[in-house]
Scaffold this motif. Structure first.
Motif, PDB file in Angstrom:
ATOM      1  N   PRO A  49      -6.708   4.971   2.088  1.00 16.09           N
ATOM      2  CA  PRO A  49      -7.442   3.726   2.271  1.00 16.09           C
ATOM      3  C   PRO A  49      -7.500   2.897   1.009  1.00 16.09           C
ATOM      4  O   PRO A  49      -7.492   3.432  -0.092  1.00 16.09           O
ATOM      5  N   GLY A  50      -7.604   1.581   1.197  1.00  9.54           N
ATOM      6  CA  GLY A  50      -7.834   0.677   0.082  1.00  9.54           C
ATOM      7  C   GLY A  50      -6.587   0.371  -0.691  1.00  9.54           C
ATOM      8  O   GLY A  50      -5.517   0.902  -0.476  1.00  9.54           O
ATOM      9  N   GLY A  51      -6.725  -0.526  -1.671  1.00  8.17           N
ATOM     10  CA  GLY A  51      -5.625  -0.829  -2.570  1.00  8.17           C
ATOM     11  C   GLY A  51      -4.820  -2.003  -2.104  1.00  8.17           C
ATOM     12  O   GLY A  51      -4.491  -2.124  -0.949  1.00  8.17           O
ATOM     13  N   GLY A  52      -4.477  -2.870  -3.030  1.00  7.12           N
ATOM     14  CA  GLY A  52      -3.616  -3.997  -2.743  1.00  7.12           C
ATOM     15  C   GLY A  52      -2.457  -4.001  -3.679  1.00  7.12           C
ATOM     16  O   GLY A  52      -2.388  -3.208  -4.611  1.00  7.12           O
ATOM     17  N   ASP A  53      -1.511  -4.910  -3.495  1.00  3.75           N
ATOM     18  CA  ASP A  53      -0.344  -4.981  -4.356  1.00  3.75           C
ATOM     19  C   ASP A  53      -0.742  -5.437  -5.747  1.00  3.75           C
ATOM     20  O   ASP A  53      -1.461  -6.402  -5.938  1.00  3.75           O
ATOM     21  N   THR A  54      -0.246  -4.728  -6.732  1.00  2.49           N
ATOM     22  CA  THR A  54      -0.373  -5.154  -8.121  1.00  2.49           C
ATOM     23  C   THR A  54       0.958  -4.960  -8.789  1.00  2.49           C
ATOM     24  O   THR A  54       1.768  -4.143  -8.365  1.00  2.49           O
ATOM     25  N   PHE A  92       0.432   3.398  -2.330  1.00  6.18           N
ATOM     26  CA  PHE A  92      -0.253   2.531  -1.373  1.00  6.18           C
ATOM     27  C   PHE A  92      -0.753   1.237  -2.016  1.00  6.18           C
ATOM     28  O   PHE A  92      -1.054   0.270  -1.316  1.00  6.18           O
ATOM     29  N   GLN A  93      -0.824   1.201  -3.341  1.00  6.75           N
ATOM     30  CA  GLN A  93      -1.230  -0.013  -4.043  1.00  6.75           C
ATOM     31  C   GLN A  93      -0.049  -0.942  -4.333  1.00  6.75           C
ATOM     32  O   GLN A  93      -0.247  -2.029  -4.879  1.00  6.75           O
ATOM     33  N   HIS A  94       1.157  -0.491  -3.973  1.00  8.27           N
ATOM     34  CA  HIS A  94       2.370  -1.227  -4.344  1.00  8.27           C
ATOM     35  C   HIS A  94       3.321  -1.334  -3.154  1.00  8.27           C
ATOM     36  O   HIS A  94       4.497  -0.996  -3.244  1.00  8.27           O
ATOM     37  N   THR A 114       4.413   5.575   1.453  1.00  7.60           N
ATOM     38  CA  THR A 114       3.123   6.039   0.967  1.00  7.60           C
ATOM     39  C   THR A 114       2.926   7.531   1.164  1.00  7.60           C
ATOM     40  O   THR A 114       2.115   8.149   0.480  1.00  7.60           O
ATOM     41  N   GLY A 115       3.659   8.126   2.081  1.00  4.85           N
ATOM     42  CA  GLY A 115       3.378   9.488   2.492  1.00  4.85           C
ATOM     43  C   GLY A 115       2.284   9.490   3.544  1.00  4.85           C
ATOM     44  O   GLY A 115       1.714   8.456   3.899  1.00  4.85           O
ATOM     45  N   THR A 116       1.981  10.666   4.058  1.00  7.38           N
ATOM     46  CA  THR A 116       0.972  10.798   5.099  1.00  7.38           C
ATOM     47  C   THR A 116      -0.302  11.408   4.524  1.00  7.38           C
ATOM     48  O   THR A 116      -0.417  11.619   3.305  1.00  7.38           O
ATOM     49  N   ARG A 154       3.423   6.984 -13.315  1.00  8.01           N
ATOM     50  CA  ARG A 154       3.993   5.657 -13.120  1.00  8.01           C
ATOM     51  C   ARG A 154       3.293   5.030 -11.923  1.00  8.01           C
ATOM     52  O   ARG A 154       2.748   5.759 -11.087  1.00  8.01           O
ATOM     53  N   PRO A 155       3.283   3.708 -11.812  1.00  7.03           N
ATOM     54  CA  PRO A 155       2.464   3.078 -10.776  1.00  7.03           C
ATOM     55  C   PRO A 155       2.967   3.280  -9.362  1.00  7.03           C
ATOM     56  O   PRO A 155       2.178   3.228  -8.415  1.00  7.03           O
TER      57      PRO A 155
END
Length: 302
Positions: A49-54, A92-94, A114-116, A154-155
């Protein structure tokens, strides 16, 4: 599948499991289909859950793979093992970056996924790193030099083509990509994914098909013996082995390489194992024992 066929296929551990009955799990009948197995697309994966593109820093995206400490002396002295922990905890943030298409020889695929997760939110990327760390310790004790393709350092990523390249450039004697599946409830067990013969574009697996099968069979046998887990009841027709030609991490490898799906995170019984530290230690031991057997060469007990 006949017991003799399983033994000849390298699954001596599964033969022992069948002989003693194994833990009752009410598994469904095996299927020859590989549906629900590892994918380099995000179609069946659920991000944390959560996270946006950075945007990552330039230095972070070019960081070298995580290298082993100086190897101890032992039977694997001089051998190089690359462990590829599937996905990355912050993929998941990228999503923009990991959805970028990369060439896998036969076609293009997303950089990574992202994986499961388990239904309770335990992430595959966390599982794969934990098992990788345990394997690194075990293999270094045997004298091997061990590299990880990523260590949450790494991100995002690395992309599937870079994961293959890390093993190739290390001139690894064996590469294992660690995963856990995200299939349906009732689908249980592990399976090892082997490279099929591919010769297209940048991909040519013909030289590694044979040794990769040997590596995969030895890992499968050891995994059953150490963990007590049964081969998948939904992929591999009960053999614990699946051959695929659509995974960039295998297609682009020039050294012996396999994937292992250690269990199904979306089945409550498998999830109970995958979230247990004691069971993850057994998984790491089983995979490592198979690698050791492979690297010690023909005639080594499987």
């Amino acid at each position: 599948m006949a017991l003799a066929a399983l033994v000849s296929g390298g699954l001596l551990g599964w033969a022992v499991y069948a002989a003693v009955g194994g833990p009752g799990d009410g598994g469904t009948s095996p299927s020859a289909s590989a549906s629900g197995t590892a994918s380099e697309t995000a179609s069946s994966r659920t991000p944390p859950p959560g996270g946006g593109d950075t945007k990552p820093s330039a230095s972070a995206t070019t960081r070298s793979p995580s290298a082993s400490a100086p190897a101890a002396s032992g039977p694997l002295e001089g051998k190089v093992v690359v462990i590829d922990p599937g996905h990355n905890p912050t993929n998941f943030q990228h999503t923009t970056e990991i959805n970028r298409q990369v060439d896998i020889g036969t076609n293009s695929k997303a950089c990574d996924t992202t994986g499961t997760t388990t239904n309770d939110g335990y992430a595959e990327a966390k599982f794969t790193l934990d098992v990788a760390h345990r394997m690194r310790t075990l293999l270094e004790e045997q004298g091997a030099t061990v590299e990880l393709t990523q260590d949450a350092d790494r991100p995002f990523g690395p992309c599937v083509d870079e994961r293959a390249r890390i093993g190739n450039e290390a001139k690894a004697d064996a590469v294992v990509s660690i995963h856990a599946d995200g299939s349906g409830t009732g689908n249980r067990g592990f399976h090892v994914i082997l490279p099929g013969a591919v010769n297209a574009g940048a991909a040519d697996t013909r030289a590694i098909v044979g040794p990769s099968r040997d590596l995969g069979e030895r890992i499968a046998g050891s995994f059953v013996r150490v963990t007590g887990s049964a081969p998948s009841n939904y992929a591999g027709a009960g053999s614990g082995l699946v051959t695929r030609k659509d995974l960039g991490g295998l297609n682009l490898s020039t050294v012996p390489k396999v994937f292992i799906e250690c269990g199904n995170m979306r089945d409550s019984k498998d999830a109970a194992l995958l979230t247990s530290g004691a069971w993850r230690q057994k998984a790491a031991q089983g995979i490592s024992d198979g690698i050791v057997s492979f690297l010690r060469g023909p005639g080594t007990p499987q």
